[in-house]
Design a protein around this motif. Structure first.
Motif, PDB file in Angstrom:
ATOM      1  N   LEU A   1       0.828  -1.209   0.000  1.00 54.97           N
ATOM      2  CA  LEU A   1       0.000   0.000   0.000  1.00 54.97           C
ATOM      3  C   LEU A   1       0.861   1.256   0.000  1.00 54.97           C
ATOM      4  CD1 LEU A   1      -2.921  -0.957   2.386  1.00 54.97           C
ATOM      5  CD2 LEU A   1      -2.980  -0.673  -0.081  1.00 54.97           C
ATOM      6  N   GLY A   2       1.982   1.232   0.705  1.00 52.69           N
ATOM      7  CA  GLY A   2       2.895   2.366   0.685  1.00 52.69           C
ATOM      8  C   GLY A   2       3.475   2.591  -0.701  1.00 52.69           C
ATOM      9  N   SER A   3       3.791   1.509  -1.386  1.00 55.73           N
ATOM     10  CA  SER A   3       4.308   1.625  -2.747  1.00 55.73           C
ATOM     11  C   SER A   3       3.249   2.202  -3.681  1.00 55.73           C
ATOM     12  CB  SER A   3       4.751   0.258  -3.261  1.00 55.73           C
ATOM     13  OG  SER A   3       5.799  -0.243  -2.484  1.00 55.73           O
ATOM     14  N   LEU A   4       2.003   1.781  -3.494  1.00 52.57           N
ATOM     15  CA  LEU A   4       0.924   2.350  -4.305  1.00 52.57           C
ATOM     16  C   LEU A   4       0.792   3.848  -4.056  1.00 52.57           C
ATOM     17  CD1 LEU A   4      -2.003  -0.233  -4.168  1.00 52.57           C
ATOM     18  CD2 LEU A   4      -0.578   0.355  -6.104  1.00 52.57           C
ATOM     19  N   GLY A   5       0.882   4.254  -2.785  1.00 53.88           N
ATOM     20  CA  GLY A   5       0.778   5.678  -2.458  1.00 53.88           C
ATOM     21  C   GLY A   5       1.886   6.493  -3.091  1.00 53.88           C
ATOM     22  N   LEU A   6       3.115   5.987  -3.006  1.00 51.86           N
ATOM     23  CA  LEU A   6       4.229   6.709  -3.634  1.00 51.86           C
ATOM     24  C   LEU A   6       4.096   6.735  -5.147  1.00 51.86           C
ATOM     25  CD1 LEU A   6       7.310   5.589  -1.544  1.00 51.86           C
ATOM     26  CD2 LEU A   6       6.296   7.855  -1.682  1.00 51.86           C
ATOM     27  N   THR A   7       3.625   5.637  -5.713  1.00 50.91           N
ATOM     28  CA  THR A   7       3.442   5.573  -7.156  1.00 50.91           C
ATOM     29  C   THR A   7       2.426   6.610  -7.631  1.00 50.91           C
ATOM     30  OG1 THR A   7       3.962   3.224  -7.121  1.00 50.91           O
ATOM     31  CG2 THR A   7       2.822   4.027  -9.047  1.00 50.91           C
ATOM     32  N   LEU A   8       1.449   6.902  -6.802  1.00 52.37           N
ATOM     33  CA  LEU A   8       0.453   7.904  -7.152  1.00 52.37           C
ATOM     34  C   LEU A   8       0.946   9.320  -6.857  1.00 52.37           C
ATOM     35  CD1 LEU A   8      -2.444   8.578  -8.084  1.00 52.37           C
ATOM     36  CD2 LEU A   8      -3.136   8.375  -5.709  1.00 52.37           C
ATOM     37  N   CYS A   9       1.587   9.518  -5.723  1.00 51.55           N
ATOM     38  CA  CYS A   9       1.926  10.875  -5.269  1.00 51.55           C
ATOM     39  C   CYS A   9       3.138  11.482  -5.959  1.00 51.55           C
ATOM     40  CB  CYS A   9       2.155  10.878  -3.763  1.00 51.55           C
ATOM     41  SG  CYS A   9       0.652  10.593  -2.839  1.00 51.55           S
ATOM     42  N   LEU A  10       4.143  10.683  -6.259  1.00 53.07           N
ATOM     43  CA  LEU A  10       5.360  11.241  -6.839  1.00 53.07           C
ATOM     44  C   LEU A  10       5.143  11.956  -8.172  1.00 53.07           C
ATOM     45  CD1 LEU A  10       8.113   8.675  -5.853  1.00 53.07           C
ATOM     46  CD2 LEU A  10       7.724  10.951  -4.942  1.00 53.07           C
ATOM     47  N   PRO A  11       4.378  11.418  -9.116  1.00 50.63           N
ATOM     48  CA  PRO A  11       4.140  12.175 -10.351  1.00 50.63           C
ATOM     49  C   PRO A  11       3.355  13.472 -10.120  1.00 50.63           C
ATOM     50  CG  PRO A  11       3.629   9.870 -10.702  1.00 50.63           C
ATOM     51  CD  PRO A  11       3.861  10.047  -9.234  1.00 50.63           C
ATOM     52  N   ILE A  12       2.477  13.473  -9.143  1.00 46.99           N
ATOM     53  CA  ILE A  12       1.704  14.685  -8.851  1.00 46.99           C
ATOM     54  C   ILE A  12       2.620  15.778  -8.307  1.00 46.99           C
ATOM     55  CG2 ILE A  12      -0.153  15.655  -7.443  1.00 46.99           C
ATOM     56  CD1 ILE A  12      -1.455  12.850  -7.522  1.00 46.99           C
ATOM     57  N   VAL A  13       3.475  15.409  -7.352  1.00 44.02           N
ATOM     58  CA  VAL A  13       4.397  16.394  -6.769  1.00 44.02           C
ATOM     59  C   VAL A  13       5.399  16.868  -7.817  1.00 44.02           C
ATOM     60  CG1 VAL A  13       6.206  16.683  -5.035  1.00 44.02           C
ATOM     61  CG2 VAL A  13       4.083  15.522  -4.432  1.00 44.02           C
ATOM     62  N   ALA A  14       5.912  15.949  -8.624  1.00 43.96           N
ATOM     63  CA  ALA A  14       6.846  16.338  -9.679  1.00 43.96           C
ATOM     64  C   ALA A  14       6.176  17.283 -10.673  1.00 43.96           C
ATOM     65  CB  ALA A  14       7.377  15.098 -10.389  1.00 43.96           C
TER      66      ALA A  14
ATOM     67  N   VAL B   1      -1.237  24.054 -12.745  1.00 46.96           N
ATOM     68  CA  VAL B   1      -2.474  23.257 -12.747  1.00 46.96           C
ATOM     69  C   VAL B   1      -2.422  22.174 -13.817  1.00 46.96           C
ATOM     70  CG1 VAL B   1      -4.969  23.343 -13.133  1.00 46.96           C
ATOM     71  CG2 VAL B   1      -3.861  25.089 -11.741  1.00 46.96           C
ATOM     72  N   GLY B   2      -1.938  22.532 -14.983  1.00 51.87           N
ATOM     73  CA  GLY B   2      -1.850  21.553 -16.066  1.00 51.87           C
ATOM     74  C   GLY B   2      -0.920  20.402 -15.743  1.00 51.87           C
ATOM     75  N   CYS B   3       0.235  20.731 -15.162  1.00 53.60           N
ATOM     76  CA  CYS B   3       1.187  19.666 -14.822  1.00 53.60           C
ATOM     77  C   CYS B   3       0.700  18.820 -13.647  1.00 53.60           C
ATOM     78  CB  CYS B   3       2.555  20.269 -14.522  1.00 53.60           C
ATOM     79  SG  CYS B   3       3.393  20.886 -15.995  1.00 53.60           S
ATOM     80  N   ILE B   4      -0.042  19.416 -12.718  1.00 58.54           N
ATOM     81  CA  ILE B   4      -0.623  18.621 -11.630  1.00 58.54           C
ATOM     82  C   ILE B   4      -1.641  17.635 -12.190  1.00 58.54           C
ATOM     83  CG2 ILE B   4      -2.161  18.730  -9.629  1.00 58.54           C
ATOM     84  CD1 ILE B   4      -0.681  21.271  -8.771  1.00 58.54           C
ATOM     85  N   LEU B   5      -2.486  18.087 -13.102  1.00 64.29           N
ATOM     86  CA  LEU B   5      -3.467  17.186 -13.716  1.00 64.29           C
ATOM     87  C   LEU B   5      -2.785  16.088 -14.521  1.00 64.29           C
ATOM     88  CD1 LEU B   5      -6.238  19.704 -14.812  1.00 64.29           C
ATOM     89  CD2 LEU B   5      -6.261  18.127 -12.880  1.00 64.29           C
ATOM     90  N   LEU B   6      -1.699  16.445 -15.210  1.00 65.30           N
ATOM     91  CA  LEU B   6      -0.931  15.431 -15.925  1.00 65.30           C
ATOM     92  C   LEU B   6      -0.327  14.431 -14.943  1.00 65.30           C
ATOM     93  CD1 LEU B   6       0.205  14.450 -18.648  1.00 65.30           C
ATOM     94  CD2 LEU B   6       2.183  15.911 -18.207  1.00 65.30           C
ATOM     95  N   GLY B   7       0.156  14.917 -13.800  1.00 64.95           N
ATOM     96  CA  GLY B   7       0.698  14.040 -12.769  1.00 64.95           C
ATOM     97  C   GLY B   7      -0.358  13.100 -12.204  1.00 64.95           C
ATOM     98  N   VAL B   8      -1.581  13.587 -12.031  1.00 63.14           N
ATOM     99  CA  VAL B   8      -2.681  12.733 -11.555  1.00 63.14           C
ATOM    100  C   VAL B   8      -2.956  11.620 -12.569  1.00 63.14           C
ATOM    101  CG1 VAL B   8      -5.163  12.684 -11.083  1.00 63.14           C
ATOM    102  CG2 VAL B   8      -3.748  14.486 -10.102  1.00 63.14           C
ATOM    103  N   ALA B   9      -2.952  11.979 -13.850  1.00 62.99           N
ATOM    104  CA  ALA B   9      -3.208  10.971 -14.882  1.00 62.99           C
ATOM    105  C   ALA B   9      -2.084   9.933 -14.924  1.00 62.99           C
ATOM    106  CB  ALA B   9      -3.359  11.648 -16.244  1.00 62.99           C
ATOM    107  N   VAL B  10      -0.842  10.397 -14.878  1.00 65.51           N
ATOM    108  CA  VAL B  10       0.295   9.468 -14.923  1.00 65.51           C
ATOM    109  C   VAL B  10       0.312   8.590 -13.670  1.00 65.51           C
ATOM    110  CG1 VAL B  10       2.818   9.343 -14.863  1.00 65.51           C
ATOM    111  CG2 VAL B  10       1.687  10.892 -16.456  1.00 65.51           C
ATOM    112  N   GLY B  11       0.076   9.177 -12.503  1.00 64.28           N
ATOM    113  CA  GLY B  11       0.047   8.408 -11.255  1.00 64.28           C
ATOM    114  C   GLY B  11      -1.075   7.385 -11.249  1.00 64.28           C
TER     115      GLY B  11
END
Length: 89
Positions: A35-48, A69-79
């Protein structure tokens, strides 16, 4: 006697299967790490994406949050895609 031997074989097979399943069962620590790996997999692209967007907004004159805003949304999609792929495996 033949049906009795078949029954005995099936019971032994089910017993082996149950013992193997008990042995292969994930521990609480393994589930927590997953679950921690899933969280990092989701959060790291958003923060980046947030940092990249903030940097791109800083390059342009004036106050704008379009890139952020655009890059955050892209990070959500990638994550989200990364989490989906990780769960599928």
């Amino acid at each position: 006697m033949k049906p009795l031997q078949r029954l005995r074989g099936r019971v032994e097979q089910q017993t082996r299967r149950m013992r193997r399943a008990e042995k292969d069962r994930s521990s609480l620590l393994a589930q927590t790490v997953f679950l921690g790996s899933l969280g990092l997999t989701l959060c790291l692209p958003i923060v980046a994406g947030a940092y990249l967007g903030y940097w791109l907004d800083g390059l342009s004159p004036g106050y704008s949050v379009r890139w952020t805003v655009g890059c955050i949304l892209l990070g959500v999609a990638v994550g989200g895609y990364n989490v989906y792929r990780m769960i599928q495996e």
